[in-house]
Design an enzyme around this catalytic site. Structure first.
Site, PDB file in Angstrom:
ATOM      1  N   LYS A  38       1.071  -1.500   0.112  1.00  0.00           N
ATOM      2  CA  LYS A  38      -0.098  -0.010   0.118  1.00  0.00           C
ATOM      3  C   LYS A  38       1.179   0.696   0.026  1.00  0.00           C
ATOM      4  O   LYS A  38       0.781   2.370  -0.263  1.00  0.00           O
ATOM      5  CB  LYS A  38      -1.111   0.383   1.276  1.00  0.00           C
ATOM      6  CG  LYS A  38      -2.099  -0.884   0.869  1.00  0.00           C
ATOM      7  CD  LYS A  38      -3.335  -0.404  -0.024  1.00  0.00           C
ATOM      8  CE  LYS A  38      -4.485  -1.330   1.185  1.00  0.00           C
ATOM      9  NZ  LYS A  38      -4.527  -2.002   0.760  1.00  0.00           N
ATOM     10  N   SER A  57      -8.103   1.951   8.695  1.00  0.00           N
ATOM     11  CA  SER A  57      -7.497   1.339  10.204  1.00  0.00           C
ATOM     12  C   SER A  57      -6.428   0.793  10.020  1.00  0.00           C
ATOM     13  O   SER A  57      -5.262  -0.072  10.334  1.00  0.00           O
ATOM     14  CB  SER A  57      -8.121   0.878  10.753  1.00  0.00           C
ATOM     15  OG  SER A  57      -9.047  -0.407  10.806  1.00  0.00           O
ATOM     16  N   GLU A  62     -10.101 -13.614  -4.589  1.00  0.00           N
ATOM     17  CA  GLU A  62     -10.578 -14.016  -3.773  1.00  0.00           C
ATOM     18  C   GLU A  62     -11.368 -14.718  -3.168  1.00  0.00           C
ATOM     19  O   GLU A  62     -11.098 -15.778  -3.505  1.00  0.00           O
ATOM     20  CB  GLU A  62     -11.894 -12.940  -4.718  1.00  0.00           C
ATOM     21  CG  GLU A  62     -11.779 -11.549  -5.250  1.00  0.00           C
ATOM     22  CD  GLU A  62     -13.498 -10.635  -4.703  1.00  0.00           C
ATOM     23  OE1 GLU A  62     -13.948  -9.873  -5.188  1.00  0.00           O
ATOM     24  OE2 GLU A  62     -13.936 -11.527  -6.511  1.00  0.00           O
ATOM     25  N   GLY A  64     -16.622 -12.431  -0.345  1.00  0.00           N
ATOM     26  CA  GLY A  64     -16.338 -11.715  -0.832  1.00  0.00           C
ATOM     27  C   GLY A  64     -15.564 -11.823  -1.864  1.00  0.00           C
ATOM     28  O   GLY A  64     -14.958 -10.906  -1.918  1.00  0.00           O
ATOM     29  N   ASP A 120     -17.138 -10.288  -4.860  1.00  0.00           N
ATOM     30  CA  ASP A 120     -17.932  -9.015  -5.529  1.00  0.00           C
ATOM     31  C   ASP A 120     -17.127  -8.531  -6.710  1.00  0.00           C
ATOM     32  O   ASP A 120     -17.593  -8.686  -8.001  1.00  0.00           O
ATOM     33  CB  ASP A 120     -17.567  -7.796  -4.807  1.00  0.00           C
ATOM     34  CG  ASP A 120     -16.520  -7.164  -4.241  1.00  0.00           C
ATOM     35  OD1 ASP A 120     -15.733  -8.012  -3.087  1.00  0.00           O
ATOM     36  OD2 ASP A 120     -15.435  -6.554  -4.562  1.00  0.00           O
ATOM     37  N   SER A 158       0.740  -9.802  -0.461  1.00  0.00           N
ATOM     38  CA  SER A 158       0.499  -8.143  -0.654  1.00  0.00           C
ATOM     39  C   SER A 158       1.192  -7.803   0.789  1.00  0.00           C
ATOM     40  O   SER A 158       0.766  -6.785   1.038  1.00  0.00           O
ATOM     41  CB  SER A 158      -0.309  -7.917  -1.210  1.00  0.00           C
ATOM     42  OG  SER A 158      -1.567  -9.084  -0.185  1.00  0.00           O
TER      43      SER A 158
HETATM   44  C1  LIG Z   1      -5.480  -3.730   0.363  1.00  0.00           C
HETATM   45  C2  LIG Z   1      -4.625  -4.909   0.610  1.00  0.00           C
HETATM   46  C3  LIG Z   1      -5.262  -5.602  -0.620  1.00  0.00           C
HETATM   47  C4  LIG Z   1      -5.927  -5.768  -2.146  1.00  0.00           C
HETATM   48  O1  LIG Z   1      -5.792  -4.813  -3.277  1.00  0.00           O
HETATM   49  P1  LIG Z   1      -6.502  -3.587  -3.355  1.00  0.00           P
HETATM   50  O2  LIG Z   1      -6.099  -2.510  -3.986  1.00  0.00           O
HETATM   51  O3  LIG Z   1      -7.569  -3.162  -2.291  1.00  0.00           O
HETATM   52  O4  LIG Z   1      -7.042  -4.818  -4.766  1.00  0.00           O
HETATM   53  C5  LIG Z   1      -4.522  -7.198  -0.435  1.00  0.00           C
HETATM   54  N1  LIG Z   1      -3.333  -7.601   0.798  1.00  0.00           N
HETATM   55  C6  LIG Z   1      -3.454  -6.759   1.099  1.00  0.00           C
HETATM   56  C7  LIG Z   1      -2.478  -6.840   2.284  1.00  0.00           C
HETATM   57  C8  LIG Z   1      -3.854  -5.267   1.164  1.00  0.00           C
HETATM   58  O5  LIG Z   1      -2.985  -4.103   2.232  1.00  0.00           O
END
Ligand SMILES: *Cc1c(COP(=O)(O)O)cnc(C)c1O
Length: 316
Positions: free
Chosen positions: A51, A75, A201, A205, A207, A301
């Site tokens: 992020k 948060s 996904e 959830g 969507d 991620s």
């Molecule tokens: C936000 C997030 C996602 C999903 O990312 P999007 O851009 O909303 O699709 C996946 N894994 C982690 C750890 C995140 O913080």
């Protein structure tokens, strides 16, 4: 629409503020999944998730255009990323969080220098509040995924993967609001369209799955998945058209599959990941994404998890 040039520009902007994260390989994981898997390790990224890439790109631009402060309504990882990057650039950040926000997450935002404002219990309460705060006082509201600067920042993950793994066949990506995957799609499908990109996904959830099936943005009622970064109720107005144009497929994983993947990664590879990252591992471990003869990139991620809640994220 965001293009490759925007992503290359974002990379220059955020260079020096983020890590180029490593690719990790686990023989045990490859054996278990019967696949060649390359883990793009954004759980080792600054602030513990990808992020920071989009947040840095968006906050740098806002600051350059005269923003006196920034706001966000999260948060979670986005809130931490915005607080961190605003601190680095020397401008204040106000992060609007729910009244019942996890104390560990609030503490992390405060440790990065963010100011916390509590508001309501749902994003329908928080987002208008964060936007209003920005509007009243010459600030800028930074959204979590549905913004060109955010998508361009997240796309830098795709550029790095292509450089680190020039012969990659498939990339498997967790999908929440779709900022991460739409950035990766834009970068990778422009440079190397033959690379397949699969979104993942939670079943609880789904969507984006439903939206792609019906061809239009479709909302689901609030998700209860342990993958808390993926609990968005619908894909974004900017992200969805990119998914529709480029994505090769989306697979769904169960809560049990996510928990098994969490346990496998932590026990076997010693990497601490969060459930939203584990969905991508679950997709390959369950045989739903990729094939045995392909080189598969899996985007880990993020790695932010409250250790007191870890037990609930493992198989019972
Ligand atoms: C936000 C997030 C996602 C999903 O990312 P999007 O851009 O909303 O699709 C996946 N894994 C982690 C750890 C995140 O913080």
């Amino acid at each position: 629409m965001v293009n490759l040039q925007d992503i290359k520009k974002a990379r220059k902007e955020i260079n020096g503020l983020i890590h180029e994260t490593p690719i990790l390989v686990s023989e045990l994981l490859n054996e278990q999944a019967d696949r060649q898997i390359y883990l793009k390790s954004e759980h080792l990224q600054k602030t513990g998730s990808f992020k920071i890439r989009g947040a840095a790109n968006a906050v740098i631009k806002a600051e350059r255009e005269g923003a006196r402060f920034v706001t966000a309504a999260s948060s979670g990882n986005h809130g931490q990323a915005v607080a961190y990057i605003a601190g680095k650039l020397g401008i204040p950040a106000i992060i609007v969080v729910p009244e019942d926000a996890n104390r560990v997450k609030v503490a992390a935002i405060e440790a990065y220098g963010g100011r916390i404002e509590y508001c309501g219990f749902t994003s329908a309460d928080r987002i208008p509040r964060a936007k209003q705060l920005a509007k009243d006082n010459s600030g800028v509201y930074i959204p979590p995924y549905d913004h060109p600067d955010i998508i361009a920042g997240q796309g830098t993950v795709g550029l790095e993967i292509l450089e680190q793994l020039p012969d990659i066949d498939v990339i498997v990506v967790p999908v929440g609001g779709g900022g991460l995957i739409s950035g990766i799609l834009t970068a990778v499908k422009t440079i190397k369209p033959q690379v397949k990109i699969i979104g993942v996904e939670p079943e609880a959830g789904n969507d984006t799955f439903l939206s792609l099936e019906s061809g239009k943005i479709t909302a689901v009622a609030g998700s209860s998945s342990i993958a808390d970064g993926l609990r968005t109720s619908q894909p974004g107005d900017l992200t969805f058209p990119i998914l529709k144009q480029y994505i090769d497929g989306i697979v769904l994983v169960t809560e049990e599959e996510i928990k098994y993947a969490m346990q496998f990664v932590i026990e076997r590879t010693k990497q601490l990941i969060e459930p939203s990252a584990a969905v991508a591992v679950a997709a390959v471990l369950s045989g739903k994404a990729g094939e045995g003869n392909q080189k598969i990139g899996v985007v880990l991620s993020g790695g932010n998890i409250d250790l007191l809640e870890l037990q609930n994220c493992l198989p019972s």
